[in-house]
Scaffold this motif. Structure first.
Motif, short mmCIF file in Angstrom:
data_model
loop_
_atom_site.label_atom_id
_atom_site.label_comp_id
_atom_site.label_asym_id
_atom_site.label_seq_id
_atom_site.Cartn_x
_atom_site.Cartn_y
_atom_site.Cartn_z
N LEU A 9 0.83 -1.21 0.00
CA LEU A 9 0.00 0.00 0.00
C LEU A 9 0.86 1.26 0.00
CD1 LEU A 9 -2.93 -0.81 2.46
CD2 LEU A 9 -2.95 -0.81 -0.03
N PHE A 10 1.91 1.28 0.81
CA PHE A 10 2.76 2.47 0.90
C PHE A 10 3.49 2.72 -0.41
CE2 PHE A 10 6.84 4.51 2.21
CZ PHE A 10 6.31 5.71 2.62
N SER A 11 4.06 1.66 -0.98
CA SER A 11 4.77 1.80 -2.26
C SER A 11 3.81 2.21 -3.37
CB SER A 11 5.47 0.49 -2.62
OG SER A 11 6.16 0.60 -3.85
N GLY A 12 2.62 1.61 -3.38
CA GLY A 12 1.63 1.97 -4.39
C GLY A 12 1.19 3.42 -4.28
N TRP A 13 1.02 3.90 -3.03
CA TRP A 13 0.66 5.30 -2.83
C TRP A 13 1.76 6.23 -3.33
CZ3 TRP A 13 2.98 9.06 0.28
CH2 TRP A 13 2.27 10.27 0.37
N LEU A 14 3.02 5.90 -3.06
CA LEU A 14 4.14 6.72 -3.54
C LEU A 14 4.19 6.74 -5.07
CD1 LEU A 14 6.98 5.73 -1.04
CD2 LEU A 14 5.79 7.93 -1.19
N TYR A 15 3.87 5.60 -5.69
CA TYR A 15 3.86 5.54 -7.15
C TYR A 15 2.75 6.41 -7.74
CZ TYR A 15 2.43 3.63 -11.66
OH TYR A 15 2.01 3.49 -12.95
N VAL A 16 1.55 6.29 -7.19
CA VAL A 16 0.43 7.09 -7.69
C VAL A 16 0.69 8.57 -7.45
CG1 VAL A 16 -2.03 7.58 -7.43
CG2 VAL A 16 -1.22 5.21 -7.40
N ASP A 17 1.19 8.91 -6.26
CA ASP A 17 1.49 10.30 -5.94
C ASP A 17 2.55 10.86 -6.89
OD1 ASP A 17 1.32 12.64 -4.02
OD2 ASP A 17 3.45 12.16 -3.88
N ALA A 18 3.57 10.07 -7.19
CA ALA A 18 4.62 10.52 -8.11
C ALA A 18 4.06 10.73 -9.52
CB ALA A 18 5.75 9.49 -8.15
N SER A 19 3.09 9.90 -9.92
CA SER A 19 2.50 10.06 -11.25
C SER A 19 1.72 11.36 -11.36
CB SER A 19 1.57 8.87 -11.55
OG SER A 19 2.28 7.66 -11.56
N TYR A 20 1.24 11.87 -10.22
CA TYR A 20 0.45 13.09 -10.24
C TYR A 20 1.30 14.35 -10.08
CZ TYR A 20 -3.14 16.51 -9.02
OH TYR A 20 -3.93 17.61 -8.98
N ARG A 21 2.25 14.30 -9.13
CA ARG A 21 2.97 15.54 -8.84
C ARG A 21 4.45 15.33 -8.49
NH1 ARG A 21 0.37 16.92 -2.86
NH2 ARG A 21 0.91 14.92 -1.88
N GLY A 22 4.90 14.07 -8.45
CA GLY A 22 6.26 13.80 -8.02
C GLY A 22 7.27 13.83 -9.16
N PRO A 23 8.54 13.72 -8.82
CA PRO A 23 9.58 13.68 -9.86
C PRO A 23 9.52 12.37 -10.65
CG PRO A 23 10.52 13.23 -7.70
CD PRO A 23 9.10 13.63 -7.46
N GLN A 24 10.06 12.43 -11.86
CA GLN A 24 10.01 11.27 -12.75
C GLN A 24 10.72 10.07 -12.15
OE1 GLN A 24 8.20 11.17 -15.30
NE2 GLN A 24 9.02 9.94 -16.96
N TRP A 25 11.87 10.30 -11.47
CA TRP A 25 12.63 9.18 -10.92
C TRP A 25 11.82 8.42 -9.87
CZ3 TRP A 25 13.34 8.69 -5.77
CH2 TRP A 25 13.23 9.84 -4.98
N GLN A 26 10.97 9.14 -9.13
CA GLN A 26 10.15 8.49 -8.11
C GLN A 26 9.14 7.55 -8.75
OE1 GLN A 26 8.46 11.17 -5.19
NE2 GLN A 26 6.82 9.73 -4.67
N ARG A 27 8.56 7.97 -9.87
CA ARG A 27 7.61 7.10 -10.56
C ARG A 27 8.31 5.88 -11.14
NH1 ARG A 27 5.30 6.80 -15.79
NH2 ARG A 27 6.57 8.54 -16.52
N TRP A 28 9.48 6.09 -11.75
CA TRP A 28 10.23 4.98 -12.32
C TRP A 28 10.68 3.99 -11.24
CZ3 TRP A 28 13.98 7.44 -16.47
CH2 TRP A 28 13.21 7.95 -17.52
N LEU A 29 10.98 4.50 -10.04
CA LEU A 29 11.44 3.63 -8.96
C LEU A 29 10.31 2.83 -8.35
CD1 LEU A 29 13.54 2.64 -6.89
CD2 LEU A 29 13.03 4.70 -5.54
N PHE A 30 9.21 3.51 -8.00
CA PHE A 30 8.18 2.84 -7.22
C PHE A 30 7.21 2.02 -8.06
CE2 PHE A 30 9.63 5.87 -4.03
CZ PHE A 30 9.72 5.03 -2.94
N LYS A 31 7.20 2.20 -9.37
CA LYS A 31 6.35 1.33 -10.19
C LYS A 31 6.86 -0.12 -10.15
CE LYS A 31 3.80 1.24 -14.53
NZ LYS A 31 3.60 1.87 -15.86
N PRO A 32 8.14 -0.38 -10.48
CA PRO A 32 8.62 -1.77 -10.38
C PRO A 32 8.68 -2.27 -8.94
CG PRO A 32 10.43 -0.30 -10.95
CD PRO A 32 9.16 0.50 -11.07
#
Length: 209
Positions: A9-32
């Motif tokens: 849940l925590f990792s998924g929340w960080l991924y969704v949050d990064a997709s909306y307003r976070g840096p690109q590296w955060q989305r690339w990291l937390f998706k996998p």
């Protein structure tokens, strides 16, 4: 189990949050990372039947597809193939727990949805026209199996599959329409939320069967 669940849940929340307003590296990291945590959570399910391993394989195929989309030159054709394989594996797993049944409004409704989506994006697809249409078709079949399963056996297990498959379909629809037609501010976050929640609900079913 609790810590694995919270980590997902925590990792998924960080991924969704990064997709909306976070840096690109955060989305690339937390998706996998989120997918790997989902694999680990699924592996801890109390009982895994032979067909349940198809869900694990489907998660791995999705992980491969995601990796291909992140390459400098996006290997979209191969990524679509990996996503197709993932949904095919999910579909086989769903079908293995079904009884022989047929409720015609379900496939008709899904056919209408598929026709509308393809009609909206058809002229923009170019070389990827048939791969994308094939993936949409496979996703519709996956939803058909999940819906038939729930209609004839309404349990928490079949409901979790139904919601998961539906969210993956919704995520694909938003992804294709916004990618090929028109973007809007929260489109990436919506796709990410549907993507994570869809896989999460499918894995959740392993703990309910």
């Amino acid at each position: 189990m609790l810590w694995s669940f919270l980590a997902v849940l925590f990792s998924g929340w960080l991924y969704v949050d990064a997709s909306y307003r976070g840096p690109q590296w955060q989305r690339w990291l937390f998706k996998p990372v989120t997918l790997l945590l989902l694999v680990a959570w699924a592996w801890q399910a109390p009982t895994l039947n032979t067909t349940d391993y198809l869900i694990l394989a489907g998660l791995v195929a999705t992980l491969v597809g995601d990796a291909l989309t992140l390459l400098p030159r996006q290997q979209m054709l191969y990524a679509l193939g990996a996503f197709f394989l993932s949904h095919l594996l999910y579909t086989i797993s769903f079908a293995a727990h079904m009884t022989m049944s047929f409720f015609w409004p379900i496939p008709v409704t899904l056919l209408v949805i598929g026709a509308v989506v393809i009609g909206v994006i058809w002229s923009k697809l170019e070389d990827l026209r048939w791969p994308i249409c094939t993936l949409i078709g496979m996703t519709l079949v996956m939803n058909w199996m999940a819906a038939e399963n729930y209609f004839f056996r309404p349990t928490d297990y079949s409901f979790s599959l139904l919601v998961g498959a539906g969210l993956l379909l919704l995520g694909n629809i938003v992804w294709f329409i916004t990618h090929y037609r028109r973007r809007f501010s929260a489109d990436s976050a919506i796709v990410a939320a549907c993507y994570f929640a869809g896989h999460f609900m499918i894995v959740r079913s392993l703990w309910l069967y």
